[in-house]
Design a protein around this motif. Sequence first.
Motif, PDB file in Angstrom:
ATOM      1  N   ALA A 171      26.346 -42.658  23.636  1.00 43.68           N
ATOM      2  CA  ALA A 171      26.571 -43.054  22.246  1.00 43.68           C
ATOM      3  C   ALA A 171      27.574 -42.101  21.614  1.00 43.68           C
ATOM      4  O   ALA A 171      27.508 -40.895  21.790  1.00 43.68           O
ATOM      5  CB  ALA A 171      25.256 -43.027  21.474  1.00 43.68           C
ATOM      6  N   GLY A 172      28.539 -42.669  20.889  1.00 42.46           N
ATOM      7  CA  GLY A 172      29.549 -41.860  20.221  1.00 42.46           C
ATOM      8  C   GLY A 172      30.681 -41.403  21.116  1.00 42.46           C
ATOM      9  O   GLY A 172      31.604 -40.728  20.651  1.00 42.46           O
ATOM     10  N   ALA A 173      30.663 -41.769  22.385  1.00 38.20           N
ATOM     11  CA  ALA A 173      31.756 -41.436  23.307  1.00 38.20           C
ATOM     12  C   ALA A 173      32.655 -42.665  23.433  1.00 38.20           C
ATOM     13  O   ALA A 173      32.304 -43.755  22.988  1.00 38.20           O
ATOM     14  CB  ALA A 173      31.220 -41.027  24.671  1.00 38.20           C
ATOM     15  N   GLY A 174      33.799 -42.474  24.057  1.00 37.02           N
ATOM     16  CA  GLY A 174      34.708 -43.596  24.187  1.00 37.02           C
ATOM     17  C   GLY A 174      35.556 -43.518  25.428  1.00 37.02           C
ATOM     18  O   GLY A 174      35.694 -42.462  26.048  1.00 37.02           O
ATOM     19  N   ALA A 175      36.127 -44.658  25.786  1.00 34.07           N
ATOM     20  CA  ALA A 175      37.073 -44.749  26.886  1.00 34.07           C
ATOM     21  C   ALA A 175      38.455 -44.944  26.283  1.00 34.07           C
ATOM     22  O   ALA A 175      38.652 -45.795  25.414  1.00 34.07           O
ATOM     23  CB  ALA A 175      36.714 -45.920  27.792  1.00 34.07           C
ATOM     24  N   LEU A 176      39.412 -44.129  26.736  1.00 39.71           N
ATOM     25  CA  LEU A 176      40.763 -44.185  26.220  1.00 39.71           C
ATOM     26  C   LEU A 176      41.660 -44.930  27.209  1.00 39.71           C
ATOM     27  O   LEU A 176      41.633 -44.636  28.410  1.00 39.71           O
ATOM     28  CB  LEU A 176      41.299 -42.776  25.985  1.00 39.71           C
ATOM     29  N   PHE A 177      42.413 -45.887  26.689  1.00 38.32           N
ATOM     30  CA  PHE A 177      43.270 -46.732  27.509  1.00 38.32           C
ATOM     31  C   PHE A 177      44.708 -46.678  27.016  1.00 38.32           C
ATOM     32  O   PHE A 177      44.971 -46.405  25.851  1.00 38.32           O
ATOM     33  CB  PHE A 177      42.811 -48.202  27.421  1.00 38.32           C
ATOM     34  N   GLU A 178      45.609 -47.008  27.917  1.00 36.26           N
ATOM     35  CA  GLU A 178      47.004 -47.249  27.569  1.00 36.26           C
ATOM     36  C   GLU A 178      47.195 -48.762  27.549  1.00 36.26           C
ATOM     37  O   GLU A 178      46.879 -49.449  28.534  1.00 36.26           O
ATOM     38  CB  GLU A 178      47.923 -46.626  28.615  1.00 36.26           C
ATOM     39  N   LEU A 179      47.691 -49.287  26.437  1.00 37.03           N
ATOM     40  CA  LEU A 179      47.916 -50.729  26.330  1.00 37.03           C
ATOM     41  C   LEU A 179      49.126 -51.134  27.148  1.00 37.03           C
ATOM     42  O   LEU A 179      50.123 -50.405  27.207  1.00 37.03           O
ATOM     43  CB  LEU A 179      48.118 -51.115  24.866  1.00 37.03           C
ATOM     44  N   LEU A 188      42.726 -44.283  30.947  1.00 41.02           N
ATOM     45  CA  LEU A 188      43.276 -42.942  31.047  1.00 41.02           C
ATOM     46  C   LEU A 188      42.175 -41.898  31.206  1.00 41.02           C
ATOM     47  O   LEU A 188      42.369 -40.881  31.876  1.00 41.02           O
ATOM     48  CB  LEU A 188      44.103 -42.609  29.807  1.00 41.02           C
ATOM     49  N   GLY A 189      41.059 -42.100  30.553  1.00 43.59           N
ATOM     50  CA  GLY A 189      39.979 -41.130  30.604  1.00 43.59           C
ATOM     51  C   GLY A 189      38.976 -41.395  29.499  1.00 43.59           C
ATOM     52  O   GLY A 189      38.932 -42.468  28.926  1.00 43.59           O
ATOM     53  N   GLN A 190      38.194 -40.391  29.193  1.00 43.51           N
ATOM     54  CA  GLN A 190      37.155 -40.557  28.190  1.00 43.51           C
ATOM     55  C   GLN A 190      37.341 -39.581  27.038  1.00 43.51           C
ATOM     56  O   GLN A 190      38.010 -38.565  27.173  1.00 43.51           O
ATOM     57  CB  GLN A 190      35.771 -40.357  28.800  1.00 43.51           C
ATOM     58  N   ILE A 191      36.759 -39.949  25.931  1.00 41.38           N
ATOM     59  CA  ILE A 191      36.643 -39.073  24.765  1.00 41.38           C
ATOM     60  C   ILE A 191      35.159 -38.710  24.676  1.00 41.38           C
ATOM     61  O   ILE A 191      34.299 -39.590  24.592  1.00 41.38           O
ATOM     62  CB  ILE A 191      37.086 -39.804  23.479  1.00 41.38           C
ATOM     63  N   ALA A 192      34.876 -37.434  24.713  1.00 41.67           N
ATOM     64  CA  ALA A 192      33.482 -36.984  24.709  1.00 41.67           C
ATOM     65  C   ALA A 192      32.846 -37.183  23.343  1.00 41.67           C
ATOM     66  O   ALA A 192      33.529 -37.116  22.321  1.00 41.67           O
ATOM     67  CB  ALA A 192      33.423 -35.506  25.108  1.00 41.67           C
ATOM     68  N   PRO A 193      31.538 -37.403  23.307  1.00 44.06           N
ATOM     69  CA  PRO A 193      30.848 -37.504  22.014  1.00 44.06           C
ATOM     70  C   PRO A 193      30.720 -36.138  21.373  1.00 44.06           C
ATOM     71  O   PRO A 193      30.868 -35.112  22.030  1.00 44.06           O
ATOM     72  CB  PRO A 193      29.469 -38.062  22.401  1.00 44.06           C
ATOM     73  N   ASN A 194      30.443 -36.133  20.091  1.00 45.43           N
ATOM     74  CA  ASN A 194      30.161 -34.865  19.397  1.00 45.43           C
ATOM     75  C   ASN A 194      28.837 -34.339  19.891  1.00 45.43           C
ATOM     76  O   ASN A 194      27.880 -35.073  20.056  1.00 45.43           O
ATOM     77  CB  ASN A 194      30.042 -35.091  17.885  1.00 45.43           C
ATOM     78  N   ARG A 195      28.795 -33.081  20.128  1.00 37.03           N
ATOM     79  CA  ARG A 195      27.533 -32.459  20.546  1.00 37.03           C
ATOM     80  C   ARG A 195      27.210 -31.323  19.628  1.00 37.03           C
ATOM     81  O   ARG A 195      28.029 -30.641  19.106  1.00 37.03           O
ATOM     82  CB  ARG A 195      27.634 -31.928  21.986  1.00 37.03           C
TER      83      ARG A 195
END
Length: 195
Positions: A171-179, A188-195
């Motif tokens: 929850a609160g994390a994301g996957a980063l893509f190139e369009l 491309l990778g992931q964006i970590a959630p706030n911890r």
Amino acid sequence: MSASAVSIRWLAVFCALLALITAPAFAADTLPLSELAKPGRLLMLRHANAPGFGDPPEFRLGDCSTQRQLDAAGRAQAVALGKRLAAAGVTQARLWSSQWCRCLETARLLGLGEPVELPALNSFFGRSEQREPRVAALRQFLATLPADGPPVVLVTHQVTITAFTGEGIAAGAGALFELRPGGEPRLLGQIAPNR
């Protein structure tokens, strides 16, 4: 519905829950949020913390009182992510959200403007017959986005992100893509959630 059909349905729900609980951590590289500030980037973000799984049996779209909702930690998580995005240079983005209340609230708390509801981002958890039509509609939508445009943020559900990455995500994390115009976005990778 027969007792055996009910048993099979509950077994399928149990297996889906077990898969979510035991899913491996997202395997892609963790990227800095500043990567989203580059042209043609897309963040597919899982809604912030909302305790539980799925939705109650009385779930109704448009009635938040019938849905799983963000808790105080989830609201704080979304606000903190919005601040992290701003610090990384992402102060404006094209913002779409699932119609589920927890996604809309997450999107609004990011501070990037009012989200546009996009049914293709809606959850299909426990409704496997909706998976392919939803994923196809989302792929079609993504193929129309410009590869050199401003950042795009989509607030959605774990099942949607898993359909594009093959991995579970917190929850609160994301996957980063190139369009890529006319095609599938490149992970491309992931964006970590706030911890």
